[in-house]
Write an enzyme that holds these catalytic residues in place. Sequence first.
Site, PDB file in Angstrom:
ATOM      1  N   CYS A 149       0.807  -1.268   0.029  1.00  0.00           N
ATOM      2  CA  CYS A 149      -0.038   0.064  -0.239  1.00  0.00           C
ATOM      3  C   CYS A 149       0.934   1.268   0.027  1.00  0.00           C
ATOM      4  O   CYS A 149       1.268   1.491   1.192  1.00  0.00           O
ATOM      5  CB  CYS A 149      -0.994   0.044   1.299  1.00  0.00           C
ATOM      6  SG  CYS A 149      -1.968   1.254   1.394  1.00  0.00           S
ATOM      7  N   CYS A 152      -0.585   4.179   2.278  1.00  0.00           N
ATOM      8  CA  CYS A 152      -0.091   4.008   3.673  1.00  0.00           C
ATOM      9  C   CYS A 152       1.366   4.367   3.852  1.00  0.00           C
ATOM     10  O   CYS A 152       1.701   4.766   4.977  1.00  0.00           O
ATOM     11  CB  CYS A 152      -0.511   2.613   4.094  1.00  0.00           C
ATOM     12  SG  CYS A 152      -1.970   1.697   3.322  1.00  0.00           S
ATOM     13  N   ASP A 153       2.123   3.618   3.209  1.00  0.00           N
ATOM     14  CA  ASP A 153       3.553   3.507   3.612  1.00  0.00           C
ATOM     15  C   ASP A 153       4.443   4.450   2.936  1.00  0.00           C
ATOM     16  O   ASP A 153       5.667   4.535   3.186  1.00  0.00           O
ATOM     17  CB  ASP A 153       4.138   2.083   3.516  1.00  0.00           C
ATOM     18  CG  ASP A 153       3.193   1.091   4.414  1.00  0.00           C
ATOM     19  OD1 ASP A 153       2.702   1.597   5.594  1.00  0.00           O
ATOM     20  OD2 ASP A 153       2.999  -0.139   4.184  1.00  0.00           O
TER      21      ASP A 153
HETATM   22  C1  LIG Z   1       0.723  -4.486   5.013  1.00  0.00           C
HETATM   23  C2  LIG Z   1      -0.509  -3.674   4.760  1.00  0.00           C
HETATM   24  C3  LIG Z   1      -0.328  -2.366   5.223  1.00  0.00           C
HETATM   25  C4  LIG Z   1      -1.201  -1.430   5.572  1.00  0.00           C
HETATM   26  N1  LIG Z   1      -1.293   0.059   6.024  1.00  0.00           N
HETATM   27  C5  LIG Z   1      -2.057   0.825   6.161  1.00  0.00           C
HETATM   28  C6  LIG Z   1      -2.012   2.070   6.388  1.00  0.00           C
HETATM   29  O1  LIG Z   1      -1.158   2.293   7.069  1.00  0.00           O
HETATM   30  N2  LIG Z   1      -3.197   2.821   6.372  1.00  0.00           N
HETATM   31  C7  LIG Z   1      -4.574   2.563   5.769  1.00  0.00           C
HETATM   32  O2  LIG Z   1      -5.358   3.300   5.720  1.00  0.00           O
HETATM   33  N3  LIG Z   1      -4.610   1.207   5.398  1.00  0.00           N
HETATM   34  C8  LIG Z   1      -3.386   0.288   5.096  1.00  0.00           C
HETATM   35  N4  LIG Z   1      -3.678  -0.776   4.723  1.00  0.00           N
HETATM   36  C9  LIG Z   1      -5.230  -1.199   4.323  1.00  0.00           C
HETATM   37  C10 LIG Z   1      -5.780  -1.514   5.474  1.00  0.00           C
HETATM   38  O3  LIG Z   1      -5.413  -2.321   6.173  1.00  0.00           O
HETATM   39  C11 LIG Z   1      -7.181  -2.413   4.699  1.00  0.00           C
HETATM   40  O4  LIG Z   1      -7.857  -1.222   4.107  1.00  0.00           O
HETATM   41  C12 LIG Z   1      -8.209  -2.461   5.769  1.00  0.00           C
HETATM   42  O5  LIG Z   1      -7.668  -3.450   6.836  1.00  0.00           O
HETATM   43  C13 LIG Z   1      -9.441  -3.126   5.244  1.00  0.00           C
HETATM   44  O6  LIG Z   1     -10.441  -3.500   6.344  1.00  0.00           O
HETATM   45  P1  LIG Z   1     -11.703  -4.544   6.237  1.00  0.00           P
HETATM   46  O7  LIG Z   1     -12.178  -4.410   7.621  1.00  0.00           O
HETATM   47  O8  LIG Z   1     -12.407  -4.209   4.881  1.00  0.00           O
HETATM   48  O9  LIG Z   1     -10.843  -5.877   5.833  1.00  0.00           O
HETATM   49  P2  LIG Z   1      -9.539  -6.748   6.325  1.00  0.00           P
HETATM   50  O10 LIG Z   1      -8.591  -5.829   7.270  1.00  0.00           O
HETATM   51  O11 LIG Z   1      -9.211  -7.194   5.107  1.00  0.00           O
HETATM   52  O12 LIG Z   1     -10.386  -7.676   7.331  1.00  0.00           O
HETATM   53  C14 LIG Z   1     -10.767  -8.818   7.172  1.00  0.00           C
HETATM   54  C15 LIG Z   1     -11.430  -9.561   7.904  1.00  0.00           C
HETATM   55  O13 LIG Z   1     -12.230 -10.800   7.653  1.00  0.00           O
HETATM   56  C16 LIG Z   1     -11.929 -11.674   8.293  1.00  0.00           C
HETATM   57  N5  LIG Z   1     -12.619 -13.007   7.413  1.00  0.00           N
HETATM   58  C17 LIG Z   1     -12.123 -13.377   6.198  1.00  0.00           C
HETATM   59  N6  LIG Z   1     -12.876 -14.419   5.963  1.00  0.00           N
HETATM   60  C18 LIG Z   1     -13.919 -14.476   6.865  1.00  0.00           C
HETATM   61  C19 LIG Z   1     -14.675 -15.555   7.355  1.00  0.00           C
HETATM   62  N7  LIG Z   1     -15.072 -16.545   6.286  1.00  0.00           N
HETATM   63  N8  LIG Z   1     -15.399 -15.754   8.305  1.00  0.00           N
HETATM   64  C20 LIG Z   1     -15.134 -14.845   9.506  1.00  0.00           C
HETATM   65  N9  LIG Z   1     -14.239 -13.540   9.214  1.00  0.00           N
HETATM   66  C21 LIG Z   1     -13.435 -13.653   7.937  1.00  0.00           C
HETATM   67  C22 LIG Z   1     -10.632 -11.937   8.205  1.00  0.00           C
HETATM   68  O14 LIG Z   1      -9.974 -12.652   9.289  1.00  0.00           O
HETATM   69  C23 LIG Z   1     -10.408 -10.147   8.713  1.00  0.00           C
HETATM   70  O15 LIG Z   1     -10.516 -10.279  10.368  1.00  0.00           O
HETATM   71  C24 LIG Z   1      -2.466  -1.679   4.829  1.00  0.00           C
HETATM   72  C25 LIG Z   1      -2.610  -3.144   4.291  1.00  0.00           C
HETATM   73  C26 LIG Z   1      -1.879  -3.895   4.110  1.00  0.00           C
HETATM   74  C27 LIG Z   1      -1.815  -5.409   3.515  1.00  0.00           C
END
Ligand SMILES: Cc1cc2nc3c(=O)[nH]c(=O)nc-3n(C[C@H](O)[C@H](O)[C@H](O)COP(=O)(O)OP(=O)(O)OC[C@H]3O[C@@H](n4cnc5c(N)ncnc54)[C@H](O)[C@@H]3O)c2cc1C
Length: 324
Positions: A149, A152-153
């Site tokens: 990202c 983000c970084d």
């Molecule tokens: C390395 C990295 C660094 C990042 N740094 C930043 C940053 O500095 N700033 C920023 O704004 N964004 C950052 N991002 C992006 C940010 O993390 C994501 O946009 C955000 O986490 C998305 O949130 P979400 O809740 O939609 O899904 P996710 O964070 O993808 O969470 C999905 C959740 O669903 C769960 N899940 C999946 N399938 C199932 C199932 N069948 N049953 C139950 N649970 C399930 C998973 O276990 C997880 O808990 C980064 C991403 C990465 C990979």
Amino acid sequence: MDFNLSGFSINNQPKEERHVKVLILGSGPAGFSAALYTARGNLEPVVLTGIELGGQVSLTYTVENYPGFPDGVGGQQLVELFQKQAERFGARVEFDTATSVDLSKRPFTVSAENAVYYADTLIIATGATPIHLNIPGEVELTGRGVSYCATCDGWFFKDKNVVVVGGGDSALEESLFLTRYAKSITIVHRRDELRAGAILQRRAFAEPKISFIWNSVITEILGTDKVEAVRLKDVVTGSVRDQKADGVFIFIGHHPNTQLFAEQLELDERGYLKTDVLMHTNIAGVFVAGEAGDPNYRQVVTSAGMGAAAAMQAIRFLEANVEE
Ligand SMILES: Cc1cc2nc3c(=O)[nH]c(=O)nc-3n(C[C@H](O)[C@H](O)[C@H](O)COP(=O)(O)OP(=O)(O)OC[C@H]3O[C@@H](n4cnc5c(N)ncnc54)[C@H](O)[C@@H]3O)c2cc1C
């Protein structure tokens, strides 16, 4: 319709059955934010964490673009705070993963590994998974120079030399974004031409900070506490060499975690759940929040915002449709 909902746990015991007003799938920013709002609405939501407690943000070392933390906050720490805040108002967090769903009638049936849930409303916050290179050093150095990202970084790479992997639109968009910070951006692509659109290509070729290494793949990311170099292999000649780098940005795509719903909810051509500004899916009472339905922003703050919006819609839905 048979959606193969198993009523038995892995050790063949009948699963516990629970009726809940709000079931939230996912414990990332979207899931915990939805949990906070529905808990404050007195709906005692249950959050199934999935295998990644905290979601993608838990993988990152520091988050500097989430409002309210002027000095940044650790990814793990932020997730712990999200969870604590939701639990304070009555959200229940279960370390469980949904394995099948039946959305054909209400209450919706969600079978997880340890229990079967009957949910008056369902908020899908299962997020997305960045596609990994699966090479040595990648996991070990994620958050220590390896990133998925740039928004983000990128800031951490002021005046540094970074390598970008990929040849599509997002690789070029993110590379152009990185020119704000990095001294040089070297795009490593396994073919001799890009998949990205023509305008992006023109902009990237015209940008003096961006250069390309064609027909090459990274076979290893080198470094002890942080990224120091990448090992490059020329796929035409087979030659191998190391190139110094302070960071490696990997943009070879994202998989939304939506396969579980593919037969019952509408997905777009990339697999994201189709939604509208009110976080509806095509089934009344089923809402989506965060990256499972968002190919555009993919941030903690936007995902958390969508979680809050989905929760508010779920509260309204219950008020209109379910008798106490
Ligand atoms: C390395 C990295 C660094 C990042 N740094 C930043 C940053 O500095 N700033 C920023 O704004 N964004 C950052 N991002 C992006 C940010 O993390 C994501 O946009 C955000 O986490 C998305 O949130 P979400 O809740 O939609 O899904 P996710 O964070 O993808 O969470 C999905 C959740 O669903 C769960 N899940 C999946 N399938 C199932 C199932 N069948 N049953 C139950 N649970 C399930 C998973 O276990 C997880 O808990 C980064 C991403 C990465 C990979």
